[in-house]
Motif scaffolding. Sequence first.
Motif, PDB file in Angstrom:
ATOM      1  N   PRO A   1     -13.883   9.097  -2.103  1.00 12.57           N
ATOM      2  CA  PRO A   1     -12.964   7.988  -1.793  1.00 12.57           C
ATOM      3  C   PRO A   1     -13.706   6.790  -1.212  1.00 12.57           C
ATOM      4  CG  PRO A   1     -12.758   9.741  -0.172  1.00 12.57           C
ATOM      5  CD  PRO A   1     -13.646  10.276  -1.251  1.00 12.57           C
ATOM      6  N   ASP A   2     -13.093   5.635  -1.379  1.00 14.99           N
ATOM      7  CA  ASP A   2     -13.678   4.425  -0.811  1.00 14.99           C
ATOM      8  C   ASP A   2     -13.688   4.509   0.709  1.00 14.99           C
ATOM      9  OD1 ASP A   2     -13.859   3.458  -3.372  1.00 14.99           O
ATOM     10  OD2 ASP A   2     -11.949   2.389  -3.282  1.00 14.99           O
ATOM     11  N   ARG A   3     -14.746   3.979   1.302  1.00 14.30           N
ATOM     12  CA  ARG A   3     -14.863   3.955   2.762  1.00 14.30           C
ATOM     13  C   ARG A   3     -14.195   2.706   3.298  1.00 14.30           C
ATOM     14  NH1 ARG A   3     -21.001   4.017   3.734  1.00 14.30           N
ATOM     15  NH2 ARG A   3     -20.285   3.573   5.855  1.00 14.30           N
ATOM     16  N   MET A   4     -13.361   2.885   4.329  1.00 14.38           N
ATOM     17  CA  MET A   4     -12.664   1.763   4.945  1.00 14.38           C
ATOM     18  C   MET A   4     -13.325   1.441   6.287  1.00 14.38           C
ATOM     19  SD  MET A   4     -10.676   1.592   2.414  1.00 14.38           S
ATOM     20  CE  MET A   4      -9.566   0.258   2.853  1.00 14.38           C
ATOM     21  N   SER A   5     -13.046   0.254   6.797  1.00 12.28           N
ATOM     22  CA  SER A   5     -13.617  -0.193   8.059  1.00 12.28           C
ATOM     23  C   SER A   5     -12.522  -0.271   9.122  1.00 12.28           C
ATOM     24  CB  SER A   5     -14.282  -1.563   7.894  1.00 12.28           C
ATOM     25  OG  SER A   5     -14.621  -2.118   9.146  1.00 12.28           O
ATOM     26  N   PRO A   6     -12.626   0.513  10.202  1.00  7.84           N
ATOM     27  CA  PRO A   6     -11.621   0.404  11.274  1.00  7.84           C
ATOM     28  C   PRO A   6     -11.546  -0.998  11.871  1.00  7.84           C
ATOM     29  CG  PRO A   6     -12.965   2.387  11.536  1.00  7.84           C
ATOM     30  CD  PRO A   6     -13.608   1.572  10.460  1.00  7.84           C
ATOM     31  N   LEU A   7     -12.684  -1.693  11.950  1.00  8.76           N
ATOM     32  CA  LEU A   7     -12.687  -3.044  12.504  1.00  8.76           C
ATOM     33  C   LEU A   7     -11.891  -3.997  11.622  1.00  8.76           C
ATOM     34  CD1 LEU A   7     -13.617  -5.165  14.514  1.00  8.76           C
ATOM     35  CD2 LEU A   7     -15.737  -5.392  13.198  1.00  8.76           C
ATOM     36  N   LEU A   8     -12.123  -3.950  10.314  1.00  8.61           N
ATOM     37  CA  LEU A   8     -11.379  -4.828   9.412  1.00  8.61           C
ATOM     38  C   LEU A   8      -9.889  -4.485   9.420  1.00  8.61           C
ATOM     39  CD1 LEU A   8     -13.842  -5.006   6.367  1.00  8.61           C
ATOM     40  CD2 LEU A   8     -13.396  -6.770   8.078  1.00  8.61           C
ATOM     41  N   ASP A   9      -9.568  -3.190   9.484  1.00  6.66           N
ATOM     42  CA  ASP A   9      -8.157  -2.793   9.564  1.00  6.66           C
ATOM     43  C   ASP A   9      -7.507  -3.350  10.833  1.00  6.66           C
ATOM     44  OD1 ASP A   9      -8.476  -1.432   7.210  1.00  6.66           O
ATOM     45  OD2 ASP A   9      -8.714   0.534   8.145  1.00  6.66           O
ATOM     46  N   CYS A  10      -8.242  -3.293  11.935  1.00  5.63           N
ATOM     47  CA  CYS A  10      -7.721  -3.807  13.206  1.00  5.63           C
ATOM     48  C   CYS A  10      -7.506  -5.314  13.129  1.00  5.63           C
ATOM     49  CB  CYS A  10      -8.683  -3.446  14.334  1.00  5.63           C
ATOM     50  SG  CYS A  10      -8.153  -4.009  15.966  1.00  5.63           S
TER      51      CYS A  10
END
Length: 229
Positions: free
Chosen positions: A162-171
């Motif tokens: 799966p694609d890796r997401m960024s907690p910082l960008l989500d925040c």
Amino acid sequence: MSGSAEGILIIAAVGYVLIRRFLGEPLEGKRMLLLPAVLAGIGVVHLIKAPQPAVSIGFLIATAALVALLGVLRGISARVFERDCLLMMRYTGTTLVLWVINLGVEVGSEFLLGQLDPQIEQSASSMFTIGIGLLAEGIAVLAKGVRTEGPIMWAKGRRSKPDRMSPLLDCLQRAARTDQSPMRDLGSFATRVGELRNSARAQQDADDPAASARRYSSACRSAMAGRRR
């Protein structure tokens, strides 16, 4: 690696980026931020191998600042949209014009820098300035992305992962969507205080009709006095 070979690689890398982004590609944080930073860092490492004159350093910094500004403008001109539950980016005609200006600045600065310091490694200076420009563009595009509906991935998954997401960008996206502006909160607070004050005054008038009549009479006298003046 010789300077001519590095120059060919730089041209190939820029051409690859242009083609992908004109066709449209997923908004990928790692590709937008980390790779340009690495490219600029490699350029710096090559440049500091030999002492550089102060004039050359100042000229290189000024060129990098101009290229960074053009990178921000490119990022602003790029289109950000959602497709297949992911945010995408695509260059526009304005972005192409800005790239042409950018390449003109690069060629002109390389020529002038070669006149100021014939010993400078021009491929290294190109890596540095192009990396700075792409990094500024990536920051500008991601700034648009966090204000747009749709997830931003950090890195594309490899080998069916799966694609890796960024907690910082989500925040940052959540903060942008809630629009928690201090001035907006202050305005809402002032409005709420006014509503409570009017409600309290209405309740007081209901409890004491005589006080309400006196207040009305006083307001009328003040209005009549104002007209006479």
